[in-house]
Design an enzyme around this catalytic site. Structure first.
Site, PDB file in Angstrom:
ATOM      1  N   LYS A 102       0.704  -1.356   0.480  1.00  0.00           N
ATOM      2  CA  LYS A 102       0.139   0.071   0.062  1.00  0.00           C
ATOM      3  C   LYS A 102       0.959   0.915   0.189  1.00  0.00           C
ATOM      4  O   LYS A 102       0.270   1.700  -0.953  1.00  0.00           O
ATOM      5  CB  LYS A 102      -1.002  -0.108   1.226  1.00  0.00           C
ATOM      6  CG  LYS A 102      -1.762   0.944   1.255  1.00  0.00           C
ATOM      7  CD  LYS A 102      -2.370   1.271   2.695  1.00  0.00           C
ATOM      8  CE  LYS A 102      -1.325   2.590   2.892  1.00  0.00           C
ATOM      9  NZ  LYS A 102      -1.929   2.828   4.394  1.00  0.00           N
ATOM     10  N   ASP A 158      -6.008   1.037   0.643  1.00  0.00           N
ATOM     11  CA  ASP A 158      -6.506   1.372   2.524  1.00  0.00           C
ATOM     12  C   ASP A 158      -7.855   1.206   2.891  1.00  0.00           C
ATOM     13  O   ASP A 158      -8.897   0.489   2.093  1.00  0.00           O
ATOM     14  CB  ASP A 158      -5.735   2.935   2.898  1.00  0.00           C
ATOM     15  CG  ASP A 158      -7.119   3.651   2.155  1.00  0.00           C
ATOM     16  OD1 ASP A 158      -8.397   3.317   1.557  1.00  0.00           O
ATOM     17  OD2 ASP A 158      -7.003   5.093   2.511  1.00  0.00           O
TER      18      ASP A 158
END
Length: 211
Positions: free
Chosen positions: A118, A136
């Protein structure tokens, strides 16, 4: 209009100016801010980076700083000790291996301490404008509620499904819009379903209010 087109037509109207809300002026400042944002809000990160980036205005100053001194500044956000260690270690690696520049490649980014998929994707889309869609908690929650992914999908599976459903040129914008939607409307607790035109597409709404 299919599901994906309807969702993003609304997001284009509602969150046309969606953008990264982390404050930074340099490539490594973005990297450090994203590392700090794990399990923390952008607002809380911006509060500590204002002090952090002022006290340590260069990679060299971060490299020379003690982990304890960095941690004192960022102690208000979660996982502060491990994040401080990662920031100091990243500074050393960036200076010694990458000539003081944050690399753009996935392989090199993910070799840095504290950088997972991420974080890597956020740096790639925000600084290098490489089309990715970081997943996220907001992106994951919204994607599953709107049935763009299945409830038991991993974050990687959510990412890959979004990449298949959206044009490559749309990924960066879509990422920011999904975050804004999740942050300001489709919240984890008490989502604003009353003002949402997508409830007919939403698994959460159906489960919470119609069953």
């Amino acid at each position: 209009m299919n599901r994906v087109e309807e969702i993003f037509a609304f997001l284009d109207e509602k969150f046309f100016d969606a953008h990264c809300e982390l404050n930074y002026t340099k490539d490594y400042e973005l990297l450090f801010a994203v590392i700090l944002s794990a399990q923390a809000t952008d607002k809380s990160v911006n509060k500590v980076t204002e002090v952090l980036f002022s006290k340590y205005p260069s990679l060299e100053s971060f490299k020379d700083a003690s982990v304890e001194d960095i941690e004192k500044i960022i102690h208000s956000i979660g996982l502060s000790y491990s994040k401080a260690k990662n920031i100091k270690a990243c500074s050393t690696i960036l200076l010694e291996k990458h000539n003081g520049k944050v690399p753009s490649s996935r392989k090199e980014l993910m070799e840095l301490p504290g950088v997972g998929r991420k974080t890597c994707n956020v740096v790639r889309i925000e600084y290098f404008k490489i089309p990715e869609i970081p997943v996220d908690t907001h992106v994951e929650r919204v994607s599953k509620r709107l049935k763009l992914a299945k409830e038991n999908d991993s974050t990687l599976e959510v990412e890959l499904k979004l990449k298949r459903k959206l044009p490559r040129s749309r990924l960066i914008k879509a990422h920011h819009q999904l975050i804004f939607f999740g942050r300001y409307m489709c919240k984890s607790q008490n989502p604003d379903c009353k003002h949402c035109p997508l409830t007919h597409l939403c698994a959460h709404y159906k489960k919470s209010f119609l069953e």
